[in-house]
Write a protein that holds these residues in place. Structure first.
Motif, short mmCIF file in Angstrom:
data_model
loop_
_atom_site.label_atom_id
_atom_site.label_comp_id
_atom_site.label_asym_id
_atom_site.label_seq_id
_atom_site.Cartn_x
_atom_site.Cartn_y
_atom_site.Cartn_z
N PRO A 21 -10.91 -4.93 -6.70
CA PRO A 21 -10.76 -4.04 -5.54
C PRO A 21 -9.48 -4.28 -4.78
O PRO A 21 -8.90 -3.34 -4.22
CB PRO A 21 -11.99 -4.37 -4.69
N ALA A 22 -9.01 -5.52 -4.76
CA ALA A 22 -7.80 -5.83 -4.00
C ALA A 22 -6.59 -5.07 -4.54
O ALA A 22 -5.71 -4.65 -3.79
CB ALA A 22 -7.52 -7.34 -4.04
N SER A 23 -6.56 -4.86 -5.86
CA SER A 23 -5.44 -4.13 -6.45
C SER A 23 -5.48 -2.66 -6.07
O SER A 23 -4.44 -2.02 -5.87
CB SER A 23 -5.46 -4.28 -7.98
N VAL A 24 -6.68 -2.10 -5.97
CA VAL A 24 -6.82 -0.70 -5.55
C VAL A 24 -6.32 -0.57 -4.11
O VAL A 24 -5.54 0.34 -3.79
CB VAL A 24 -8.29 -0.24 -5.65
N ALA A 26 -4.29 -2.57 -2.59
CA ALA A 26 -2.86 -2.86 -2.56
C ALA A 26 -2.04 -1.65 -2.98
O ALA A 26 -0.95 -1.41 -2.43
CB ALA A 26 -2.55 -4.06 -3.47
N ALA A 27 -2.53 -0.89 -3.95
CA ALA A 27 -1.82 0.32 -4.38
C ALA A 27 -1.71 1.31 -3.22
O ALA A 27 -0.67 1.94 -3.02
CB ALA A 27 -2.54 0.96 -5.56
N ILE A 28 -2.80 1.41 -2.44
CA ILE A 28 -2.80 2.32 -1.30
C ILE A 28 -1.88 1.80 -0.20
O ILE A 28 -1.04 2.53 0.35
CB ILE A 28 -4.22 2.51 -0.76
N GLU A 29 -2.03 0.52 0.12
CA GLU A 29 -1.26 -0.08 1.22
C GLU A 29 0.23 -0.17 0.92
O GLU A 29 1.07 -0.10 1.82
CB GLU A 29 -1.80 -1.49 1.52
N SER A 30 0.59 -0.32 -0.37
CA SER A 30 2.00 -0.50 -0.73
C SER A 30 2.71 0.82 -1.02
O SER A 30 3.92 0.84 -1.24
CB SER A 30 2.13 -1.42 -1.94
N ARG A 31 1.97 1.93 -1.02
CA ARG A 31 2.62 3.22 -1.20
C ARG A 31 3.41 3.56 0.05
O ARG A 31 2.92 3.43 1.16
CB ARG A 31 1.57 4.32 -1.46
N PHE A 32 4.62 3.97 -0.14
CA PHE A 32 5.44 4.42 0.98
C PHE A 32 6.44 5.44 0.45
O PHE A 32 6.58 5.61 -0.76
CB PHE A 32 6.17 3.24 1.65
N SER A 33 7.09 6.14 1.34
CA SER A 33 8.09 7.12 0.93
C SER A 33 9.38 6.38 0.61
O SER A 33 10.17 6.07 1.52
CB SER A 33 8.31 8.17 2.02
N CYS A 34 9.58 6.10 -0.65
CA CYS A 34 10.75 5.35 -1.10
C CYS A 34 12.00 6.23 -0.98
O CYS A 34 12.02 7.34 -1.50
CB CYS A 34 10.53 4.91 -2.55
N ARG A 35 13.01 5.73 -0.32
CA ARG A 35 14.22 6.53 -0.09
C ARG A 35 15.46 5.93 -0.76
O ARG A 35 16.58 6.29 -0.42
CB ARG A 35 14.44 6.72 1.41
N ALA A 36 15.23 5.04 -1.71
CA ALA A 36 16.34 4.51 -2.52
C ALA A 36 15.75 3.99 -3.83
O ALA A 36 14.90 3.10 -3.82
CB ALA A 36 17.07 3.40 -1.79
N ALA A 185 1.16 5.91 -9.91
CA ALA A 185 2.52 5.41 -10.09
C ALA A 185 2.62 3.96 -9.63
O ALA A 185 3.25 3.13 -10.28
CB ALA A 185 3.51 6.29 -9.30
N ARG A 186 1.99 3.64 -8.50
CA ARG A 186 2.00 2.26 -8.02
C ARG A 186 1.35 1.32 -9.03
O ARG A 186 1.79 0.18 -9.22
CB ARG A 186 1.26 2.14 -6.67
#
Length: 249
Positions: A21-24, A26-36, A185-186
């Motif tokens: 569950p921690a990986s699920v 983490a995928a949500i928490e680490s998603r961000f709008s990457c601009r580079a 994608a994450r």
């Protein structure tokens, strides 16, 4: 007579255990709008197909699955970037051209109100501050805005369309598809940036990708490996606390 294989397939997703569950989370928490993104790190077609396959499991009302995806890489990606960047420069020099390139269907509200306008302004100026862009520096703002149309250097550009006949409920379905895609994608070590900015050039994008006359652009998205050395990728947007948007009845 019960189809055994069908029963096994049905039960497998009911009984499936999320062993990490921690990986699920983490995928949500680490998603961000990457601009580079790292432009020299290509994404294998197999990975893109796997992400899209997983995303296709997103919920949709009565299983309508209203999404249509166009994948741009290599020369075709670069050709679209060149066209749209040229149009973006043209509108800077002549604002009357904006309507010539834009989408007819509105993406944002016709009138902004609090608290949404406040969050929008805070996001914009905080990001600009992070990039060292000050109020009134129009050339820098224009250049940063154009980064959208370069997919922030990501090697993969995605365009999402929907048939105009579909109702607003299908856009809710679409949002779930996009979020599922970004989380998939994450899981594969990639990052994304969903981009409404492309809607401003829908009249260029739609014929370029070969979309039908019945399709409207939902948004674009950059996909690739994040440039870990880019300061802009350390920017993280704030979120309202749960108690501010939740009522327990």
């Amino acid at each position: 007579m019960v189809n055994t294989m069908e029963t096994l397939v049905t039960m497998s997703h009911i009984d499936a255990v999320v062993r990490d569950p921690a990986s699920v989370m983490a995928a949500i928490e680490s998603r961000f709008s990457c601009r580079a993104f790292s432009p020299d790190r290509p994404v294998a077609r197999q990975k893109i197909e796997e992400i899209l396959r997983v995303a296709s499991r997103a919920a949709s009302s009565t299983n309508t699955q209203p999404w249509k995806v166009y994948v741009l890489q290599g020369d075709r990606r670069d050709a679209l970037v060149a066209q749209v960047c040229a149009a973006h420069d043209a509108t800077r020099d002549n604002s009357s051209l904006t309507a010539e390139y834009g989408e007819v269907d509105g993406y944002y509200p016709s009138e902004w109100v609090s608290p949404y306008i406040d969050r929008r302004r805070d996001n914009g100026w905080t990001l600009y501050g992070h990039l060292g862009i000050k109020k009134g520096e129009k050339d820098k703002m224009h250049a940063q805005g154009q980064r959208n149309y370069r997919f922030f250097d990501a090697p993969v550009g995605l365009m999402f369309t929907i048939d105009r006949v579909m109702g607003r409920g299908s856009l809710i379905d679409y949002g779930m598809f996009l979020q599922t895609l970004m989380l998939a994608a994450r899981a594969l070590g990639l990052h994304t940036c969903p981009q409404a900015a492309w809607n401003n050039c829908a009249k260029i994008v739609l014929p370029f990708i070969g979309a039908g006359a019945n399709e409207m652009l939902v948004c674009g998205m950059a996909l690739g490996y994040a440039d870990e050395s880019a300061p802009v990728n350390t920017y993280r947007t704030s979120r309202e606390p749960v108690e501010s948007f939740t009522r327990w009845i």
